[in-house]
Design an enzyme around this catalytic site. Structure first.
Site, PDB file in Angstrom:
ATOM      1  N   THR A  61       0.839  -1.194   0.000  1.00  0.00           N
ATOM      2  CA  THR A  61       0.000   0.000   0.000  1.00  0.00           C
ATOM      3  C   THR A  61       0.875   1.245   0.000  1.00  0.00           C
ATOM      4  OG1 THR A  61      -1.937   1.011   1.033  1.00  0.00           O
ATOM      5  CG2 THR A  61      -0.386  -0.046   2.538  1.00  0.00           C
ATOM      6  N   LYS A  65       3.503   1.302  -3.907  1.00  0.00           N
ATOM      7  CA  LYS A  65       2.933   0.532  -5.021  1.00  0.00           C
ATOM      8  C   LYS A  65       3.735   0.675  -6.330  1.00  0.00           C
ATOM      9  CE  LYS A  65      -1.884   0.525  -3.505  1.00  0.00           C
ATOM     10  NZ  LYS A  65      -3.278   0.772  -3.891  1.00  0.00           N
ATOM     11  N   GLY A 125     -10.000  12.380 -11.293  1.00  0.00           N
ATOM     12  CA  GLY A 125      -8.678  12.167 -10.714  1.00  0.00           C
ATOM     13  C   GLY A 125      -7.760  11.498 -11.729  1.00  0.00           C
TER      14      GLY A 125
HETATM   15  P1  ATR Z   1      -3.494   8.760  -5.360  1.00  0.00           P
HETATM   16  O1  ATR Z   1      -2.355   7.821  -5.574  1.00  0.00           O
HETATM   17  O2  ATR Z   1      -4.278   8.514  -4.075  1.00  0.00           O
HETATM   18  O3  ATR Z   1      -4.393   8.875  -6.536  1.00  0.00           O
HETATM   19  P2  ATR Z   1      -2.060  11.192  -6.032  1.00  0.00           P
HETATM   20  O4  ATR Z   1      -1.250  10.503  -7.037  1.00  0.00           O
HETATM   21  O5  ATR Z   1      -1.415  12.212  -5.140  1.00  0.00           O
HETATM   22  O6  ATR Z   1      -2.800  10.185  -5.051  1.00  0.00           O
HETATM   23  O7  ATR Z   1      -3.300  11.893  -6.798  1.00  0.00           O
HETATM   24  C1  ATR Z   1      -4.231  12.644  -6.119  1.00  0.00           C
HETATM   25  C2  ATR Z   1      -5.377  12.959  -7.061  1.00  0.00           C
HETATM   26  O8  ATR Z   1      -6.361  13.702  -6.332  1.00  0.00           O
HETATM   27  C3  ATR Z   1      -4.980  13.828  -8.244  1.00  0.00           C
HETATM   28  O9  ATR Z   1      -5.822  13.555  -9.339  1.00  0.00           O
HETATM   29  C4  ATR Z   1      -5.256  15.241  -7.691  1.00  0.00           C
HETATM   30  O10 ATR Z   1      -5.475  16.220  -8.682  1.00  0.00           O
HETATM   31  P3  ATR Z   1      -4.192  16.981  -9.348  1.00  0.00           P
HETATM   32  O11 ATR Z   1      -3.540  15.964 -10.256  1.00  0.00           O
HETATM   33  O12 ATR Z   1      -4.765  18.119 -10.068  1.00  0.00           O
HETATM   34  O13 ATR Z   1      -3.305  17.343  -8.186  1.00  0.00           O
HETATM   35  C5  ATR Z   1      -6.535  14.977  -6.952  1.00  0.00           C
HETATM   36  N1  ATR Z   1      -6.874  15.947  -5.912  1.00  0.00           N
HETATM   37  C6  ATR Z   1      -6.368  16.042  -4.667  1.00  0.00           C
HETATM   38  N2  ATR Z   1      -6.961  17.043  -3.983  1.00  0.00           N
HETATM   39  C7  ATR Z   1      -7.884  17.580  -4.819  1.00  0.00           C
HETATM   40  C8  ATR Z   1      -8.857  18.637  -4.702  1.00  0.00           C
HETATM   41  N3  ATR Z   1      -8.976  19.349  -3.582  1.00  0.00           N
HETATM   42  N4  ATR Z   1      -9.641  18.897  -5.773  1.00  0.00           N
HETATM   43  C9  ATR Z   1      -9.521  18.191  -6.900  1.00  0.00           C
HETATM   44  N5  ATR Z   1      -8.640  17.175  -7.091  1.00  0.00           N
HETATM   45  C10 ATR Z   1      -7.836  16.879  -6.051  1.00  0.00           C
END
Ligand code: ATR
Length: 274
Positions: A61, A65, A125
């Site tokens: 996790t 990953k 996302g």
């Molecule tokens: P994970 O592996 O959990 O997907 P990550 O790689 O850090 O974590 O990705 C986080 C995702 O959440 C991304 O799509 C991010 O958008 P950005 O690529 O624009 O950063 C999104 N995200 C996080 N906080 C957000 C918010 N407040 N509003 C919209 N999107 C958010």
């Protein structure tokens, strides 16, 4: 006894030991499953040591990953496309990697009678969580799978990897005036109490909204979706249990039932706030 574990940092919140111990009891499989906290620069050492100690398999996790993918001798197509491995199997001096997150999501959606075939799906996302589910969602042949991200070029990068004309990338504002049958929130926004700034018109009165995050109460995204008139809202607790069941199946060749474990986890989650 065959040994399994989950590697992560942090790890104390992990429900995986409970889930796999319940699966083992239910299926009569003799195994142990522990959580292992791994220092951020010690993932490879932790895996090697676990193999030397006779470990048969492991879950991986956050934040390991992607590193896990690099460590594998063989990886499944879905793990390759996801760019991440959540399940390791150790056999004949080989490390075999797979990713069960996406099939866990699809299995959970199906258990809620959510149709995917020929439906308009919006995936919000473009981080690891989103990447992990694209291939299994596409395999269900939706009419369209739109990936919308706050930072558009990350969504475009995922599209570029897949070469599938059902897929397209959009910014949040470009979503207007489309609506969707299923909307999956794969951002981490709910964890910090934010709703992604998508237009409300993406939701119609038959839309199902899913948040990969689960919390004691409905997440802010699911509350917002309900206010916009979504037909059904579902959180990610079922996905957690279903991906675990798929890992268990890869290791043991037996697919456990998930309903009872899910009920127990839901109760523990609800009780934790009382
Ligand atoms: P994970 O592996 O959990 O997907 P990550 O790689 O850090 O974590 O990705 C986080 C995702 O959440 C991304 O799509 C991010 O958008 P950005 O690529 O624009 O950063 C999104 N995200 C996080 N906080 C957000 C918010 N407040 N509003 C919209 N999107 C958010």
């Amino acid at each position: 006894m065959d040994q399994y574990c989950v590697f992560g940092n942090p790890i104390e919140q992990s429900r995986s030991p409970f889930i796999h111990q319940q699966f083992a009891l239910q299926t009569g499989q003799k195994l142990s499953y522990q959580a292992q906290l791994v220092a951020l620069d010690k993932f490879e050492t932790a895996v090697t040591t676990f193999i030397q100690q006779g470990g048969k398999g492991a879950n991986v996790t956050v934040p390991f990953k992607e590193q896990a993918l690099q460590l594998c001798d063989q990886v499944s197509e879905r793990a390759k496309q996801a760019g991440a491995v959540n399940t390791l199997s150790f056999s004949d001096h080989q490390i075999i990697g797979d990713n069960t997150d996406g099939i866990g999501l699809v299995a959970d959606l199906k258990s809620h009678q959510v149709t995917l075939n020929n439906q308009r799906i919006l995936l919000i996302g473009a981080g690891g969580a989103a990447k992990g589910v694209v291939l299994p969602l596409l395999a269900e042949k939706p009419s369209v799978l739109v990936i919308a991200n706050r930072t558009l070029n990350k969504a475009e990068a995922i599209i570029a990897q897949h070469n599938n004309d059902r897929l397209c990338a959009k910014s949040y504002t470009q979503l207007s005036p489309s609506s969707f049958d299923l909307i999956i929130n794969a951002t981490s926004a709910s964890l910090s109490g934010f709703v992604p700034a998508i237009p409300a018109e993406v939701i119609h009165n038959n839309t199902v909204c899913y948040d990969m995050v689960y919390q004691q109460e409905a997440t802010v995204f699911l509350q917002w979706a309900k206010q916009q008139g979504a037909r059904k809202i579902i959180d990610g607790l079922g996905m957690l249990v279903k991906q675990a069941a798929e890992s268990f199946y890869l290791w043991r060749g037996v697919k456990p039932q998930t309903d009872e474990v899910l009920t127990q986890l839901r109760k523990a989650l609800t009780d934790s706030g009382r």
